[in-house]
Design an enzyme around this catalytic site. Structure first.
Site, short mmCIF file in Angstrom:
data_model
loop_
_atom_site.label_atom_id
_atom_site.label_comp_id
_atom_site.label_asym_id
_atom_site.label_seq_id
_atom_site.Cartn_x
_atom_site.Cartn_y
_atom_site.Cartn_z
N CYS A 87 -5.72 2.00 14.03
CA CYS A 87 -5.60 1.02 15.12
C CYS A 87 -4.19 0.52 15.34
CB CYS A 87 -6.54 -0.16 14.87
SG CYS A 87 -5.93 -1.31 13.62
N GLN A 89 2.59 0.54 -11.10
CA GLN A 89 1.14 0.34 -11.30
C GLN A 89 0.59 1.24 -12.41
OE1 GLN A 89 2.41 1.82 -8.57
NE2 GLN A 89 1.42 3.79 -8.36
N CYS A 130 -5.95 -1.06 7.88
CA CYS A 130 -6.04 -2.52 7.90
C CYS A 130 -7.42 -2.93 7.37
CB CYS A 130 -5.83 -3.04 9.32
SG CYS A 130 -7.22 -2.69 10.41
N SER A 176 0.84 -1.19 0.00
CA SER A 176 0.00 0.00 0.00
C SER A 176 0.88 1.25 0.00
CB SER A 176 -0.88 0.01 1.25
OG SER A 176 -0.06 0.16 2.40
N MET A 177 0.22 2.39 -0.02
CA MET A 177 0.97 3.63 0.18
C MET A 177 1.54 3.64 1.60
SD MET A 177 -1.50 6.34 -1.74
CE MET A 177 -0.34 7.69 -1.57
N THR A 222 9.30 2.31 -2.08
CA THR A 222 10.38 3.02 -2.77
C THR A 222 11.66 2.98 -1.95
OG1 THR A 222 8.78 4.44 -3.88
CG2 THR A 222 11.04 5.22 -3.81
N GLU A 224 6.72 3.07 -9.16
CA GLU A 224 5.33 3.42 -9.49
C GLU A 224 4.83 2.60 -10.67
OE1 GLU A 224 3.65 5.28 -7.54
OE2 GLU A 224 5.06 6.61 -6.51
ZN ZN Z 1 -6.89 -0.75 11.61
#
Ligand code: ZN
Length: 198
Positions: A153, A96, A182, A22-23, A28, A94
């Site tokens: 969280c 994607q 998440c 994910s970001m 990188t 990058e």
């Molecule tokens: Zn979470």
């Protein structure tokens, strides 16, 4: 866990590595770490990225912690092949944002002895597989999935949740528009907006 391959063999064979996540997961940074080590070993290294990514600068690949490596912006994946002969190691950031052609380009490079390291988002902000990354994961020898930390969280996050409205897939801009979440927090948020959608 992927341990980097021993490259000290007489036969020059290439391979493909994918770093996805994910970001804010450090993709990188991991790409730059691998390329920097190869460069220290005097291997010829180059890094490419799609021209679309103009967040920071035209020619540098800049990770979020501001490590900088010069890069060549290209309009299409096939342009990478023009430069390919000169390098031992090719990084693609990058990824994607490239189209499906990237898969055959990476295979071609690896078949011709190049170590190819591809970094990219594996899911878009809606949680769908992003561009050519799923195919690259399939054909790569080594895959590393890195995670961010959920901003709500503190568990491991693999969604890049967009915090502002809009359907457009490619949005440039960072901390203000996205948060890593998440699965539980991502679904919880979706249900608040679209009740019963789980
Ligand atoms: Zn979470």
């Amino acid at each position: 866990m992927f341990l980097e391959k021993d490259t000290n063999t007489k036969m020059r064979a290439g391979w493909i590595e994918v770093i996805c996540g994910s970001m804010f997961s450090g993709k990188t940074e991991e790409l730059i770490r691998r390329l920097t080590r190869a460069r220290i070993a005097r291997q010829k290294v180059e890094i490419f990225k799609p021209q679309i990514d103009k967040r920071y600068s035209e020619e540098d690949v800049v990770s979020h912690n501001s490590n900088v490596i010069r890069s060549i912006p290209v309009q299409s994946a096939s342009q990478i092949l023009f430069y390919a002969n000169e390098f031992d190691v090719i990084g693609i950031d990058e990824a994607q944002f490239f189209d499906e052609e990237l898969m055959s380009v990476c295979n071609h490079l690896a078949n011709n002895g190049v170590r190819v390291i591809v970094a990219g988002l594996d899911m878009d902000f809606q949680g769908n597989p992003f561009g050519p990354i799923p195919q690259l994961v399939a054909i790569a020898e080594y895959v590393t999935k890195v995670h961010a930390i959920c901003m709500r969280c503190g568990n491991l996050a693999h969604y890049s949740h967009r915090t502002i409205d809009g359907e457009k897939l490619v949005m440039l801009g960072e901390t203000e528009s996205y948060e890593p979440l998440c699965r539980a927090c991502y679904n919880h948020n979706k249900n608040k907006i679209h009740p019963g959608n789980e």
